[in-house]
Write an enzyme that holds these catalytic residues in place. Sequence first.
Site, mmCIF file in Angstrom:
data_model
loop_
_atom_site.group_PDB
_atom_site.id
_atom_site.type_symbol
_atom_site.label_atom_id
_atom_site.label_comp_id
_atom_site.label_asym_id
_atom_site.label_seq_id
_atom_site.Cartn_x
_atom_site.Cartn_y
_atom_site.Cartn_z
ATOM 1 C CB SER A 10 5.658 57.427 -37.166
ATOM 2 O OG SER A 10 4.302 57.423 -37.469
ATOM 3 C CG HIS A 43 3.229 60.364 -33.460
ATOM 4 N ND1 HIS A 43 3.102 60.984 -34.678
ATOM 5 C CD2 HIS A 43 3.444 59.064 -33.740
ATOM 6 C CE1 HIS A 43 3.238 60.105 -35.652
ATOM 7 N NE2 HIS A 43 3.450 58.922 -35.104
#
Length: 307
Positions: free
Chosen positions: A263, A142
């Site tokens: 992330s 993502h």
Amino acid sequence: MISRTVPALAALCLSLTLASAPTATATPVLDPNTPVSSDGRVGSIGKRIAGDPGASDGFAGTGDLSDAEGVRRVARPEPPTVNPDELSTQSVIAPDERVQVTDTTTYPARATVRFTYTKPSGTTSWCTGWLYAADAVATAGHCVYNVSAAAWNTNFTVYPGRNGTSSPYGSCGVSNAYSVAGWIQGGSTEYDYAALKLTCSIGNTTGWFGLNTSAASLNGTTVSTAGYPQDKPSGTQWFTSNTVTSTNARQLAYLLDTIGGQSGSPVYNTGCATYCAVAIHAYGHGTHNRGTRIIPEVHQNLTTWAL
């Protein structure tokens, strides 16, 4: 005769109409492990390696701040950034055990990168990644492909060992981004991983992480992570260690403290000659955080993308 002929003609016309009508071309549903590239390639990308890749060792690098290639890379000024991708829901599991890495020129901190990118909306954000080859960075899917916009992020700039406003190893551009159909077509969290192919070979200086595809359960074992969280001073790297709580087919769950911006961080241990990643951090759930496990299919793609 007429009562029978008219219905027959009507049926014939209907069949001809249906036969001549254009049909919509459906997007083929790919195997979720299928690699996809930002340059439009799908499927076989580069040379596939044969068999189960097992574990691959990392490399500590030279650490030479004068640059092993003899050319000092000057970092571009980092653009203003907004909050990291909203899909990156992660959590600090009290008490917060993260500690700042004050010297990012040590290994493996220098092989951990902060990278900025432009979303399809035009806003700028950042994520964490880690070198696993001289010119390749692994990260979360993502951070590279925006599923909701069905578009790739762009304008990637990679800062190895970023430390606040300092970029001790300069910055590198990105020539290509990669992910898999399981993330791009389905948005499955189990396939949320990606890679960036760099325009430089800075890993020869910073070193890189190895990859560990152990099939054994890692429950109860100690793992570590480091990344660039949004709740700390901009550009600072933070480290923590804790245990794995659940080993699933495609994900690991663990008690590592993380938050947005981290992330793509490496989840690693000392299961090889240097430091080896066992997962790519991506998500949280209040009582644990989790990442995409580096199983043989993931290792295969990462290795291919680095060639």
